[in-house]
Every structure is written in C-alpha cells, then in structure tokens.
Design a protein around this motif. Structure first.
Motif, short mmCIF file in Angstrom:
data_model
loop_
_atom_site.label_atom_id
_atom_site.label_comp_id
_atom_site.label_asym_id
_atom_site.label_seq_id
_atom_site.Cartn_x
_atom_site.Cartn_y
_atom_site.Cartn_z
N PRO A 22 88.52 -44.77 2.54
CA PRO A 22 89.54 -44.02 1.82
C PRO A 22 89.84 -42.70 2.52
CG PRO A 22 87.48 -44.04 0.60
CD PRO A 22 87.30 -44.98 1.75
N LYS A 23 91.07 -42.24 2.37
CA LYS A 23 91.56 -41.09 3.13
C LYS A 23 90.67 -39.85 3.05
CE LYS A 23 95.78 -38.41 3.87
NZ LYS A 23 97.18 -38.20 3.42
N PRO A 24 90.13 -39.46 1.89
CA PRO A 24 89.34 -38.22 1.86
C PRO A 24 88.11 -38.22 2.76
CG PRO A 24 89.92 -38.92 -0.36
CD PRO A 24 90.26 -40.05 0.55
N VAL A 25 87.65 -39.41 3.18
CA VAL A 25 86.43 -39.45 3.98
C VAL A 25 86.64 -40.08 5.35
CG1 VAL A 25 84.89 -39.37 2.00
CG2 VAL A 25 85.66 -41.59 2.82
N VAL A 26 87.91 -40.26 5.78
CA VAL A 26 88.08 -40.68 7.18
C VAL A 26 87.55 -39.56 8.06
CG1 VAL A 26 90.08 -42.17 6.71
CG2 VAL A 26 90.46 -39.78 7.33
N PRO A 27 86.91 -39.90 9.18
CA PRO A 27 86.29 -38.85 10.00
C PRO A 27 87.32 -38.03 10.78
CG PRO A 27 85.95 -41.02 10.99
CD PRO A 27 86.58 -41.26 9.66
N VAL A 28 87.19 -36.72 10.67
CA VAL A 28 87.99 -35.78 11.45
C VAL A 28 87.00 -34.82 12.10
CG1 VAL A 28 89.68 -33.92 11.35
CG2 VAL A 28 89.98 -35.96 9.92
N ALA A 29 87.04 -34.76 13.44
CA ALA A 29 86.06 -33.95 14.17
C ALA A 29 84.64 -34.33 13.74
CB ALA A 29 86.31 -32.46 13.97
N ASN A 30 84.44 -35.61 13.48
CA ASN A 30 83.13 -36.18 13.13
C ASN A 30 82.59 -35.68 11.79
OD1 ASN A 30 83.03 -37.75 15.48
ND2 ASN A 30 82.15 -36.09 16.67
N ARG A 31 83.49 -35.37 10.87
CA ARG A 31 83.09 -35.04 9.50
C ARG A 31 84.15 -35.57 8.55
NH1 ARG A 31 83.19 -28.55 9.48
NH2 ARG A 31 82.00 -28.90 11.39
N PRO A 32 83.81 -35.85 7.30
CA PRO A 32 84.81 -36.38 6.37
C PRO A 32 85.95 -35.38 6.14
CG PRO A 32 82.59 -36.73 5.52
CD PRO A 32 82.46 -35.82 6.70
N LEU A 33 87.17 -35.90 6.14
CA LEU A 33 88.35 -35.05 6.08
C LEU A 33 88.30 -34.03 4.94
CD1 LEU A 33 91.26 -34.18 6.62
CD2 LEU A 33 92.04 -36.33 5.58
N ALA A 34 87.99 -34.46 3.73
CA ALA A 34 88.05 -33.55 2.58
C ALA A 34 87.02 -32.43 2.65
CB ALA A 34 87.88 -34.33 1.28
N THR A 35 86.01 -32.56 3.50
CA THR A 35 85.01 -31.50 3.59
C THR A 35 85.58 -30.22 4.19
OG1 THR A 35 84.16 -32.24 5.74
CG2 THR A 35 83.10 -33.13 3.76
N PHE A 36 86.68 -30.31 4.94
CA PHE A 36 87.30 -29.10 5.48
C PHE A 36 87.77 -28.21 4.33
CE2 PHE A 36 87.37 -31.82 9.17
CZ PHE A 36 87.23 -30.94 10.24
N ALA A 37 88.43 -28.81 3.34
CA ALA A 37 88.89 -28.03 2.19
C ALA A 37 87.71 -27.52 1.37
CB ALA A 37 89.80 -28.90 1.32
N ILE A 38 86.70 -28.37 1.19
CA ILE A 38 85.52 -27.96 0.43
C ILE A 38 84.82 -26.79 1.11
CG2 ILE A 38 83.23 -28.70 -0.36
CD1 ILE A 38 84.41 -31.52 -0.71
N GLU A 39 84.69 -26.85 2.43
CA GLU A 39 84.04 -25.77 3.18
C GLU A 39 84.79 -24.45 3.00
OE1 GLU A 39 83.96 -27.12 7.16
OE2 GLU A 39 82.33 -28.55 6.84
N HIS A 40 86.11 -24.51 3.10
CA HIS A 40 86.88 -23.27 2.96
C HIS A 40 86.76 -22.70 1.55
CE1 HIS A 40 89.73 -20.15 3.71
NE2 HIS A 40 90.53 -20.57 2.74
N LEU A 41 86.83 -23.56 0.56
CA LEU A 41 86.68 -23.09 -0.81
C LEU A 41 85.30 -22.45 -1.01
CD1 LEU A 41 88.33 -26.10 -2.66
CD2 LEU A 41 89.17 -23.74 -2.66
N ALA A 42 84.27 -23.04 -0.43
CA ALA A 42 82.92 -22.48 -0.55
C ALA A 42 82.83 -21.12 0.13
CB ALA A 42 81.90 -23.44 0.03
N ARG A 43 83.48 -20.98 1.30
CA ARG A 43 83.41 -19.72 2.05
C ARG A 43 84.05 -18.56 1.29
NH1 ARG A 43 84.33 -23.00 6.64
NH2 ARG A 43 86.58 -22.67 6.47
N VAL A 44 85.04 -18.86 0.46
CA VAL A 44 85.71 -17.77 -0.26
C VAL A 44 85.11 -17.56 -1.64
CG1 VAL A 44 87.86 -18.09 1.01
CG2 VAL A 44 87.55 -19.29 -1.17
N GLY A 45 83.97 -18.19 -1.90
CA GLY A 45 83.24 -17.90 -3.13
C GLY A 45 83.44 -18.88 -4.28
N THR A 46 84.06 -20.02 -4.03
CA THR A 46 84.22 -21.02 -5.08
C THR A 46 82.86 -21.63 -5.41
OG1 THR A 46 86.40 -21.52 -4.19
CG2 THR A 46 85.48 -23.10 -5.77
N ARG A 47 82.54 -21.68 -6.67
CA ARG A 47 81.23 -22.20 -7.07
C ARG A 47 81.31 -23.53 -7.81
NH1 ARG A 47 80.06 -20.37 -3.44
NH2 ARG A 47 78.94 -18.46 -2.93
N THR A 48 82.48 -23.90 -8.31
CA THR A 48 82.66 -25.21 -8.93
C THR A 48 83.92 -25.85 -8.36
OG1 THR A 48 81.61 -24.50 -11.00
CG2 THR A 48 82.95 -26.50 -11.08
#
Length: 309
Positions: A22-48
């Motif tokens: 499924p699209k959210p987990v196709v590999p991009v730069a050897n990591r699941p695609l949706a993790t890029f958005a999750i990582e950015h949200l975490a960096r700016v202080g998102t906790r949920t």
C-alpha cells in the motif's frame, strides 16, 4: 500538538507498485513513505498522531508502528470504506486525547517540511476555524488554487469565486490546521475542501492561508516516485537522516555485499542481490530484490521491472 495523517488512499496512480505494498509504506530512500511526514511532525513537537488506513490496513499499521518515534503516540483509524479527506478526519477526531485542541492535518504521501510552529501560532492567535499552508507555484490550479488577500484571509477556493487581481493565488500543499469547532462541519464522507472549506469561505468564516516555500514533492506517480528517490540519493533533496554515499542510497549490508558493482545515482534496499556484472544507473531497487540484468532509469522490485522514461 496533535495531528492527523492521511494514509488511507488507494494509490492508484502508483500502480502496479501499490499492488505489492500500500502507498503509505512503499519504500522511499529505503524507508516507508509515510514515515517522512511522521518524522517531521515529531520534530516539531507533535505527541499524538492519528493515521487513517484502508487498503491492507494491518500491513500499514504494523510497518508504521515499527518505525515510529517512541516519543509519539501513533494511533490508527481504520476505514472499512474510504471516507475521503473530510470523513476521514471527522471519524478520527474521537481518537485524539484533547478534542478541544487544534489538529494539524498532513498528507502521508508527500515530502514536505513546513514551518508548522509558525502556522500553528498564527492559527491560534487569530482564532481561525482553519489555516491552510500554501506554496507559490507557476501552476497553482494543478494542485488546487487558493487565493488570499493581504491579511492572509482565504477569499477563493478552486477558482471560485473568481480571484480578483489584488489577491495572491497559491497552491494548497495538503497541510492544514483545524480548530476544535471545525469538526462539527466535517462531512460523514467526501472531500473536506469541497464541503467544509467551501462553506466556511462562502459564509465569511475566518480561513487563513500561510505561504511556505519549503521544498515540496508529491510522490503520486511512478515518474515522481522515481525522480524524488533519485533526488534524495544525489542530495538534490535533503532530509534529516537520509545520507547519500557517492550519489547513492544504500542499505549498509547491501552496500558491502555489492562492493565493486557499478551503481550510479540509485537507491538500493536491504537484502538486494546483484548478480556479477550487473550495473545500475538511476534505479530504485526495492528490498529483497534479485537483480539478474543491468538496468537504467527503472524501478525494480521483486515483482516488477518498470522502465521510467
């Protein structure tokens, strides 16, 4: 901060890749695609973060949960039928720990790292029902044109009403912030822009637009998926934790196993085996792929070898 990650789409434009994953987990730069958005949200202080899921929901939830930042409470809102951007957010709202706080909404299929703190502060200080993060482009209509006045107030959506010359027209990036009271206006299913936003703008509710010119990429097509992967490998697109080596992105073990092979401007995943004499140029090779012949400008997976023109 709490956020909704839109991750339930079918990914039809990425077919046939999305027939394997499924699209959210196709590999991009050897990591699941949706993790890029999750990582950015975490960096700016998102906790949920609440992510909606639909096709192969169990697979998406398992893979995203495995790689999630431990500081983030990642929750899921599984949809038995697709509810659209409006219905998906409405259904997920009950999963947030603070239903009286704003919610950041972010697409799971783009690489975009906007200044969310700035937009969030503006949204709260001005009491907007919604704040859209916009981006300047020569072709705003292609991605959903939004026109704002000098005060940042949204006056036109998708060309309606016709934007006056004094307005600034930008594209909508898919990232926005919703006030708690916005949840009541969301549809049971369907598009949030054509329903809730349309109503807010037409009735004069305060909808803001914040222009953010950070690098933005939509990986919705095979050509864009291929291009963005190679840009990450070359360093043309930079992202925290993505570290090209010699113009390539490697899984460490695979890099060692393939030492001496000719690999140029490519992304090569874990467990990839290149037969002797095989060369790769401008290729994206998924984890676990056995490559028996040389390839150029291609996406190579265990199931497909797709030439990209």
């Amino acid at each position: 901060m709490q956020a909704m990650l839109l991750a339930a789409g079918l990914g039809t434009r990425l077919s046939p890749l999305t027939e394997s994953l499924p699209k959210p987990v196709v590999p991009v730069a050897n990591r699941p695609l949706a993790t890029f958005a999750i990582e950015h949200l975490a960096r700016v202080g998102t906790r949920t973060i609440v992510a909606n899921t639909h096709p192969q929901a169990e697979t998406v939830e398992r893979i995203l949960a495995q790689g999630a930042d431990p500081a983030v409470d990642l929750r899921f809102s599984r949809e038995s039928i697709l509810l659209g951007t409006g219905g998906g957010v409405r259904r997920a709202w009950s999963r947030f720990p603070d239903r009286d706080a704003p919610v950041v909404v972010m697409n799971g299929d783009t690489l975009f790292a906007p200044d969310l703190a700035k937009a969030y502060d503006l949204h709260c200080s001005r009491g907007a029902v919604a704040t859209m993060i916009l981006r300047r482009t020569d072709d705003p209509e292609r991605y959903g044109a939004v026109a704002i006045d000098r005060d940042g107030r949204v006056k036109s959506l998708l060309g309606s009403p016709k934007a006056e010359p004094s307005l600034r027209t930008c594209m909508f990036t898919g990232v926005h912030i919703l006030a708690p009271e916005a949840s009541a206006a969301l549809p049971e299913s369907g598009c949030i822009i054509r329903s809730a936003y349309r109503r807010w703008v037409d009735t004069g509710a305060l909808v803001l637009g914040v222009v953010d010119d950070s690098s933005w990429a939509d990986l919705g097509t095979l050509a864009e998926y291929h291009r963005v992967n190679l840009e990450l490998a070359s360093g043309g697109i930079r992202w925290p934790g993505v570290m090209p080596r010699g113009g390539n992105l490697w899984d460490d073990a695979t890099a060692e196993a393939c030492a001496g092979q000719h690999v140029e401007n490519s992304v090569v995943g874990a467990g990839v085996h290149l037969e002797d004499g095989v060369s790769l140029e401008r290729c994206v090779v998924w984890p676990g792929t056995h490559v028996s012949s040389s390839a150029t400008n291609a996406i190579v997976t265990p199931d497909y070898n797709l030439a990209i023109s």
